[in-house]
Write a protein that holds these residues in place. Structure first.
Motif, PDB file in Angstrom:
ATOM      1  N   ILE A  81       7.151  -7.827   5.914  1.00 57.60           N
ATOM      2  CA  ILE A  81       6.310  -6.837   4.969  1.00 57.60           C
ATOM      3  C   ILE A  81       6.001  -5.420   5.614  1.00 57.60           C
ATOM      4  O   ILE A  81       5.454  -5.286   6.733  1.00 57.60           O
ATOM      5  CB  ILE A  81       5.042  -7.643   4.465  1.00 57.60           C
ATOM      6  N   ASP A  82       6.332  -4.693   4.757  1.00 52.85           N
ATOM      7  CA  ASP A  82       5.835  -3.150   4.917  1.00 52.85           C
ATOM      8  C   ASP A  82       4.742  -2.792   4.145  1.00 52.85           C
ATOM      9  O   ASP A  82       4.806  -2.988   2.885  1.00 52.85           O
ATOM     10  CB  ASP A  82       6.996  -2.306   4.919  1.00 52.85           C
ATOM     11  N   CYS A  83       3.609  -2.109   4.743  1.00 52.20           N
ATOM     12  CA  CYS A  83       2.552  -1.772   3.942  1.00 52.20           C
ATOM     13  C   CYS A  83       2.404  -0.111   4.171  1.00 52.20           C
ATOM     14  O   CYS A  83       1.398   0.549   3.765  1.00 52.20           O
ATOM     15  CB  CYS A  83       1.312  -2.167   4.288  1.00 52.20           C
ATOM     16  N   ASP A  84       3.279   0.621   4.837  1.00 49.56           N
ATOM     17  CA  ASP A  84       3.253   2.095   5.060  1.00 49.56           C
ATOM     18  C   ASP A  84       3.233   2.786   3.960  1.00 49.56           C
ATOM     19  O   ASP A  84       3.415   2.595   2.757  1.00 49.56           O
ATOM     20  CB  ASP A  84       4.463   2.585   5.955  1.00 49.56           C
ATOM     21  N   GLY A  85       2.598   3.874   3.893  1.00 42.55           N
ATOM     22  CA  GLY A  85       2.358   4.878   2.907  1.00 42.55           C
ATOM     23  C   GLY A  85       1.082   5.007   2.410  1.00 42.55           C
ATOM     24  O   GLY A  85       0.176   4.636   2.821  1.00 42.55           O
ATOM     25  N   ALA A  86       0.806   5.561   1.118  1.00 41.97           N
ATOM     26  CA  ALA A  86      -0.572   5.586   0.310  1.00 41.97           C
ATOM     27  C   ALA A  86      -1.137   4.440   0.164  1.00 41.97           C
ATOM     28  O   ALA A  86      -0.343   3.392  -0.060  1.00 41.97           O
ATOM     29  CB  ALA A  86      -0.220   6.262  -0.931  1.00 41.97           C
ATOM     30  N   ASN A 120       2.100  -0.872  -2.298  1.00 46.09           N
ATOM     31  CA  ASN A 120       1.661  -2.071  -3.314  1.00 46.09           C
ATOM     32  C   ASN A 120       2.092  -1.739  -4.882  1.00 46.09           C
ATOM     33  O   ASN A 120       1.863  -2.855  -5.696  1.00 46.09           O
ATOM     34  CB  ASN A 120      -0.071  -1.789  -3.368  1.00 46.09           C
ATOM     35  N   ILE A 121       2.600  -0.624  -4.930  1.00 49.32           N
ATOM     36  CA  ILE A 121       3.370  -0.321  -6.182  1.00 49.32           C
ATOM     37  C   ILE A 121       4.628  -0.280  -6.329  1.00 49.32           C
ATOM     38  O   ILE A 121       5.433  -0.952  -7.021  1.00 49.32           O
ATOM     39  CB  ILE A 121       2.711   0.925  -6.988  1.00 49.32           C
ATOM     40  N   HIS A 122       5.224   0.455  -5.276  1.00 52.03           N
ATOM     41  CA  HIS A 122       6.875   0.941  -5.279  1.00 52.03           C
ATOM     42  C   HIS A 122       7.474  -0.170  -4.304  1.00 52.03           C
ATOM     43  O   HIS A 122       7.360  -0.233  -3.262  1.00 52.03           O
ATOM     44  CB  HIS A 122       6.938   2.306  -4.650  1.00 52.03           C
ATOM     45  N   ALA A 174      10.509  -4.866   4.023  1.00 49.50           N
ATOM     46  CA  ALA A 174      10.352  -4.184   2.379  1.00 49.50           C
ATOM     47  C   ALA A 174       8.883  -4.061   2.161  1.00 49.50           C
ATOM     48  O   ALA A 174       8.205  -4.891   2.737  1.00 49.50           O
ATOM     49  CB  ALA A 174      11.103  -5.225   1.454  1.00 49.50           C
ATOM     50  N   SER A 175       8.673  -3.447   1.170  1.00 47.75           N
ATOM     51  CA  SER A 175       7.286  -3.200   0.642  1.00 47.75           C
ATOM     52  C   SER A 175       6.817  -4.443   0.303  1.00 47.75           C
ATOM     53  O   SER A 175       7.398  -5.414  -0.343  1.00 47.75           O
ATOM     54  CB  SER A 175       7.346  -2.108  -0.348  1.00 47.75           C
ATOM     55  N   ILE A 176       5.429  -4.585   0.419  1.00 46.32           N
ATOM     56  CA  ILE A 176       4.724  -5.937  -0.014  1.00 46.32           C
ATOM     57  C   ILE A 176       4.920  -6.045  -1.686  1.00 46.32           C
ATOM     58  O   ILE A 176       5.100  -7.198  -2.124  1.00 46.32           O
ATOM     59  CB  ILE A 176       3.156  -5.711   0.298  1.00 46.32           C
ATOM     60  N   SER A 177       5.054  -5.011  -2.493  1.00 43.10           N
ATOM     61  CA  SER A 177       5.316  -5.013  -3.909  1.00 43.10           C
ATOM     62  C   SER A 177       6.623  -5.747  -4.118  1.00 43.10           C
ATOM     63  O   SER A 177       6.851  -6.747  -5.001  1.00 43.10           O
ATOM     64  CB  SER A 177       5.240  -3.758  -4.646  1.00 43.10           C
ATOM     65  N   LEU A 178       7.931  -5.167  -3.340  1.00 47.01           N
ATOM     66  CA  LEU A 178       9.128  -6.194  -3.486  1.00 47.01           C
ATOM     67  C   LEU A 178       8.934  -7.349  -2.960  1.00 47.01           C
ATOM     68  O   LEU A 178       9.634  -8.370  -3.646  1.00 47.01           O
ATOM     69  CB  LEU A 178       9.978  -5.097  -2.855  1.00 47.01           C
ATOM     70  N   ALA A 179       8.453  -7.878  -2.079  1.00 45.04           N
ATOM     71  CA  ALA A 179       8.203  -9.211  -1.452  1.00 45.04           C
ATOM     72  C   ALA A 179       7.636 -10.032  -2.609  1.00 45.04           C
ATOM     73  O   ALA A 179       8.043 -11.128  -2.712  1.00 45.04           O
ATOM     74  CB  ALA A 179       7.398  -9.116  -0.259  1.00 45.04           C
ATOM     75  N   LYS A 180       6.654  -9.536  -3.080  1.00 46.32           N
ATOM     76  CA  LYS A 180       5.840 -10.122  -4.469  1.00 46.32           C
ATOM     77  C   LYS A 180       6.771 -10.465  -5.392  1.00 46.32           C
ATOM     78  O   LYS A 180       6.673 -11.601  -5.942  1.00 46.32           O
ATOM     79  CB  LYS A 180       4.714  -9.454  -4.364  1.00 46.32           C
ATOM     80  N   LEU A 181       7.451  -9.646  -5.727  1.00 44.94           N
ATOM     81  CA  LEU A 181       8.672 -10.032  -6.840  1.00 44.94           C
ATOM     82  C   LEU A 181       9.567 -10.746  -6.336  1.00 44.94           C
ATOM     83  O   LEU A 181       9.733 -11.872  -7.254  1.00 44.94           O
ATOM     84  CB  LEU A 181       9.535  -8.523  -7.184  1.00 44.94           C
TER      85      LEU A 181
END
Length: 242
Positions: A81-86, A120-122, A174-181
């Motif tokens: 899980i990646d949470c980097d960014g805004a 969390n979005i992208h 991958a971003s957390i939003s992609l992992a949740k998908l």
């Protein structure tokens, strides 16, 4: 070409639908998992968890780059899980032990009206490695920053963008939003990802893979952004051959 949804997943915006893996991509998934990569662009990477450096960026699919390991008879990567960014500490990213306040392409994405990608979005993929050897720069093989990537996970297809790079030798992030998908029932957080080596990450070469201003960068939820890049993703996947 649009592939009808067959499964339901929960995103931050509510109920949404997963994409069916098209026949040609399923064949690619099956054909390339076993054995070894014949066109190793760069090897010596790890999955970020188990340690052995058996993972490589592979060029066996024409016009694309994907992650593969020859270990255990051939396998794909996991999903850390990646949470980097805004908003890198927002929501389920609050317990991320390694989150950073910026992504690799922050300066590029600003032209689309946001300060940076929001994990969390992208839905984005961490692809490429810099820093200590070995290194791998996907741009040297024709990939463009913020280009669309295909991710086969949990018997489903989702799309993300190439949104960040890794400073070490770890891959499969991958971003957390992609992992949740991909894994809506796995209790995904900033410190809990998907450990099995069954996720296929495909990056596409060429400027045609960049959605640019047509992507919903300012979206307030994951599914709105996902839908905005799906048409381009479908066209890219349709060109792949097993």
């Amino acid at each position: 070409m649009r592939y009808l949804a067959t499964a339901a997943v929960l995103t931050g915006a509510g109920l949404a639908s997963a994409y069916t893996v098209p026949v040609n991509l399923q064949q690619i998934y099956n054909n390339h998992k076993a054995g070894t990569c014949q066109t190793t662009l760069q090897g010596g990477f790890s999955d970020g968890i188990s340690g052995p450096s058996t993972f490589a960026y592979c060029g066996d699919i024409n016009g694309a780059v994907f992650l593969h390991s020859s270990a255990n008879g051939g396998q794909y990567d996991n999903m850390d899980i990646d949470c980097d960014g805004a908003n890198n500490s927002a929501g389920d990213c609050a317990n991320d032990p390694s989150g950073q306040s910026m992504t690799a392409f922050m300066d590029i994405v600003k032209q689309y009206g946001i300060s940076d990608l929001d994990a969390n979005i992208h839905p984005y993929v961490v692809f490429g490695n810099s820093g200590s050897w070995p290194t791998f720069d996907p741009q040297q093989y024709g990939m463009e920053p913020l280009s669309v990537m295909a991710v086969v996970c949990n018997n489903q297809l989702f799309y993300g963008v190439w949104g960040d790079t890794n400073g070490g030798v770890a891959t499969g992030e991958a971003s957390i939003s992609l992992a949740k998908l991909c894994f809506p029932n796995d209790g995904i957080t900033g410190d809990n990802g998907h450990g099995e080596h069954d996720v296929l990450y495909i990056g596409f070469m060429g400027q045609d893979a960049v959605p640019g201003a047509s992507a919903a960068w300012t979206a307030g939820d994951t599914w709105t952004f996902e839908e905005s890049i799906k048409g381009l993703g479908d066209r890219l996947v349709a060109k792949l051959s097993a």
